[in-house]
Design a protein around this motif. Structure first.
Motif, mmCIF file in Angstrom:
data_model
loop_
_atom_site.group_PDB
_atom_site.id
_atom_site.type_symbol
_atom_site.label_atom_id
_atom_site.label_comp_id
_atom_site.label_asym_id
_atom_site.label_seq_id
_atom_site.Cartn_x
_atom_site.Cartn_y
_atom_site.Cartn_z
ATOM 1 N N GLU A 1 102.487 106.550 19.221
ATOM 2 C CA GLU A 1 100.984 106.243 19.029
ATOM 3 C C GLU A 1 100.253 106.967 20.336
ATOM 4 O O GLU A 1 100.914 106.998 21.282
ATOM 5 C CB GLU A 1 100.599 104.829 19.158
ATOM 6 N N LEU A 2 99.155 107.563 20.135
ATOM 7 C CA LEU A 2 98.224 108.171 21.154
ATOM 8 C C LEU A 2 97.127 107.021 21.019
ATOM 9 O O LEU A 2 96.484 106.782 19.847
ATOM 10 C CB LEU A 2 97.775 109.297 20.590
ATOM 11 N N ARG B 1 108.570 98.381 17.583
ATOM 12 C CA ARG B 1 107.781 98.887 16.848
ATOM 13 C C ARG B 1 107.408 100.431 16.860
ATOM 14 O O ARG B 1 107.446 101.237 15.917
ATOM 15 C CB ARG B 1 106.632 98.202 16.468
ATOM 16 N N HIS B 2 106.780 100.488 17.921
ATOM 17 C CA HIS B 2 106.343 102.324 18.273
ATOM 18 C C HIS B 2 106.085 102.177 19.886
ATOM 19 O O HIS B 2 106.235 101.148 20.452
ATOM 20 C CB HIS B 2 105.221 102.600 17.678
ATOM 21 N N PRO C 1 121.624 105.988 12.727
ATOM 22 C CA PRO C 1 120.388 105.811 12.542
ATOM 23 C C PRO C 1 119.942 104.267 12.680
ATOM 24 O O PRO C 1 120.585 103.614 12.445
ATOM 25 C CB PRO C 1 120.195 106.281 11.180
ATOM 26 N N ARG C 2 118.666 104.230 12.978
ATOM 27 C CA ARG C 2 117.989 102.877 13.032
ATOM 28 C C ARG C 2 116.774 102.742 12.111
ATOM 29 O O ARG C 2 116.075 103.668 12.271
ATOM 30 C CB ARG C 2 117.364 102.470 14.541
ATOM 31 N N PRO C 3 116.483 102.180 11.401
ATOM 32 C CA PRO C 3 115.254 101.851 10.562
ATOM 33 C C PRO C 3 114.273 101.578 11.580
ATOM 34 O O PRO C 3 114.394 100.744 12.407
ATOM 35 C CB PRO C 3 115.529 100.677 9.630
ATOM 36 N N SER C 4 113.056 102.328 11.211
ATOM 37 C CA SER C 4 111.940 102.069 12.152
ATOM 38 C C SER C 4 110.609 101.889 11.272
ATOM 39 O O SER C 4 109.668 101.644 12.008
ATOM 40 C CB SER C 4 111.912 103.110 12.896
ATOM 41 N N ARG C 5 110.660 102.228 9.954
ATOM 42 C CA ARG C 5 109.357 101.932 8.958
ATOM 43 C C ARG C 5 109.849 101.209 7.815
ATOM 44 O O ARG C 5 110.918 101.254 7.420
ATOM 45 C CB ARG C 5 108.957 103.311 8.767
#
Length: 138
Positions: free
Chosen positions: A122-123, A74-75, A63-67
């Motif tokens: 993100e949208l 970042r996204h 797993p990779r931390p993303s938040r």
């Protein structure tokens, strides 16, 4: 020197679940899908405007931390012409979407949601009268 973004690579935990998410829910067309036996890995190239997403499976990826604000990517943001319709589509598919916000610098609306591996997506609503998403205004 750089002309455009070519692709973004994503390694997923459950290939079938992620492929379903990116193709059925987000509607990204498959360019090609390849199984690489020597790596026990699937690779699925998905079209996103003039760029691609490379969706990979590997045995037991860590797993990779993303938040909330981990170092690294970042996204991933997708341009849409009708943010409210896109949000409604995601919610009907059972996807949790954050409240719509407005970018203080551009005045454009945007929101975030997550893929099956909790990768932040993100949208970002673009001008419906402007150039097609994925192209640069000249």
């Amino acid at each position: 020197m750089i002309d455009a973004l070519h692709h973004v690579a994503i390694i997923c935990a459950d290939y079938d679940r992620s492929k379903d998410f990116y193709t059925r829910i987000l509607g990204l067309p498959i360019i090609r899908e390849t199984y690489r036996a020597e790596r026990r890995s699937w690779k699925c190239d998905l079209a996103v405007g003039h760029a691609q997403i490379e969706l990979f499976s590997f045995p037991d990826p860590p797993p990779r931390p993303s938040r909330p604000e981990a170092r690294g990517l970042r996204h991933l943001a997708f341009a849409v012409r009708d943010l409210h319709a896109a949000v409604e589509h995601l919610q009907q598919a059972g996807i949790v979407v954050e409240p719509i916000r407005t970018d203080a610098l551009t005045g454009r609306d945007f929101t975030f949601f997550a893929d099956p591996d909790d990768l932040p997506l993100e949208l970002y609503e673009v001008d419906p009268a402007g150039p097609p998403p994925g192209t640069m205004a000249t």
